[in-house]
Design a protein around this motif. Structure first.
Motif, PDB file in Angstrom:
ATOM      1  N   HIS A 219       9.996  -0.849  -0.370  1.00 49.79           N
ATOM      2  CA  HIS A 219       9.962  -1.729   0.807  1.00 49.79           C
ATOM      3  C   HIS A 219       8.543  -1.676   1.388  1.00 49.79           C
ATOM      4  N   GLU A 220       7.593  -2.179   0.634  1.00 53.88           N
ATOM      5  CA  GLU A 220       6.190  -2.040   1.015  1.00 53.88           C
ATOM      6  C   GLU A 220       5.871  -2.713   2.345  1.00 53.88           C
ATOM      7  N   HIS A 221       6.666  -3.692   2.737  1.00 56.18           N
ATOM      8  CA  HIS A 221       6.406  -4.368   4.015  1.00 56.18           C
ATOM      9  C   HIS A 221       6.723  -3.474   5.207  1.00 56.18           C
ATOM     10  N   TRP A 222       7.312  -2.293   4.967  1.00 59.22           N
ATOM     11  CA  TRP A 222       7.556  -1.342   6.051  1.00 59.22           C
ATOM     12  C   TRP A 222       6.356  -0.426   6.290  1.00 59.22           C
ATOM     13  N   TYR A 224       3.357  -0.804   7.265  1.00 62.39           N
ATOM     14  CA  TYR A 224       2.598  -0.992   8.508  1.00 62.39           C
ATOM     15  C   TYR A 224       3.335  -0.426   9.719  1.00 62.39           C
TER      16      TYR A 224
END
Length: 232
Positions: A219-222, A224
């Motif tokens: 879940h790379e969008h987490w 940040y």
């Protein structure tokens, strides 16, 4: 040179390297053929270990590492910019405790770890937090894991989730000063949602390890959302 290295490696003798075994690069060996580098039994390295010594794949080449000081100017060393650091024993300092202090003076840590069959991961993490000096520790475990924590670590408090297989809910977070999360939690969909909720609600530094990192990788969008000064 490669023929000499192959010959040395074929001798089945103790090999001593000075500073760094021949053929190795000091930093990145990801594209290097380590079988064409000297396989030393011992490496006597000058002043400081090389970055590559910190990677397990280099063990076959460096053997036991010994650091030799040659009296380089410490002020120049300290003023030199480097991108990587390693921790030595003398760098870690424990906070001195006041004679009349009590447990509430030293923080409350939440340990989010373990799943069915992996409660031991929680035990190891909770014990580590206690050894590091946290005043209060609450262990977050799946349903049925509380008795294990109470038996093995009676000084820890327990938040028991409603699911007996995996972690699926958080306690109220406003009572905690630090949180560590990840060992043995698995990657169940509800556990992933727990990590997402934690990142949304917790703004202090986190310690994230093991399956927490595996979940982040998916879940790379987490990324940040990770609080500043967190440890991963």
């Amino acid at each position: 040179e490669s023929a000499i290295i192959d010959y040395v490696n074929s001798l089945n003798k103790e090999v001593v390297s000075i500073d760094i075994p021949s053929g190795l690069f000091c930093d990145d060996n990801s594209s290097n053929n380590l079988n064409r580098c000297v396989k030393a039994s011992r490496t006597f390295t000058i002043q400081y270990p090389k970055l590559c010594f910190m990677f397990p794949e280099i063990q076959q080449n460096v053997g036991n590492v010994h650091i030799i000081s040659i009296g380089l100017d410490e002020s120049i060393i300290e003023s030199t910019h480097v991108a990587n650091y390693y921790v030595e024993k003398g760098i870690v300092h424990f906070k001195k405790r006041d004679r009349f202090a009590y447990k509430n003076n030293y923080g409350h840590t939440l340990v989010i770890a373990g799943s069915k069959g992996k409660i031991g991961a929680n035990i190891l993490a909770t014990n580590a937090v206690l050894r590091m000096g946290a005043g209060l520790v609450t262990s977050c475990v799946p349903r049925g894991g509380a008795c294990v924590i109470h038996t093995t670590i009676p000084e820890a408090m327990v938040h028991e989730c409603s699911n007996e297989m995996f972690l699926n809910e958080l306690p109220l977070l406003d009572t905690f000063s630090t949180i560590c999360v990840g060992p043995g939690i698995g990657k169940h969909e509800e556990t992933c949602k727990l990590i997402e909720l934690l990142l949304a609600e917790w703004r202090k530094p986190l310690i994230m390890d093991a399956d927490a990192l595996n979940i982040l990788a998916e879940h790379e969008h987490w990324l940040y959302k990770i609080p500043s000064r967190s440890i991963i």
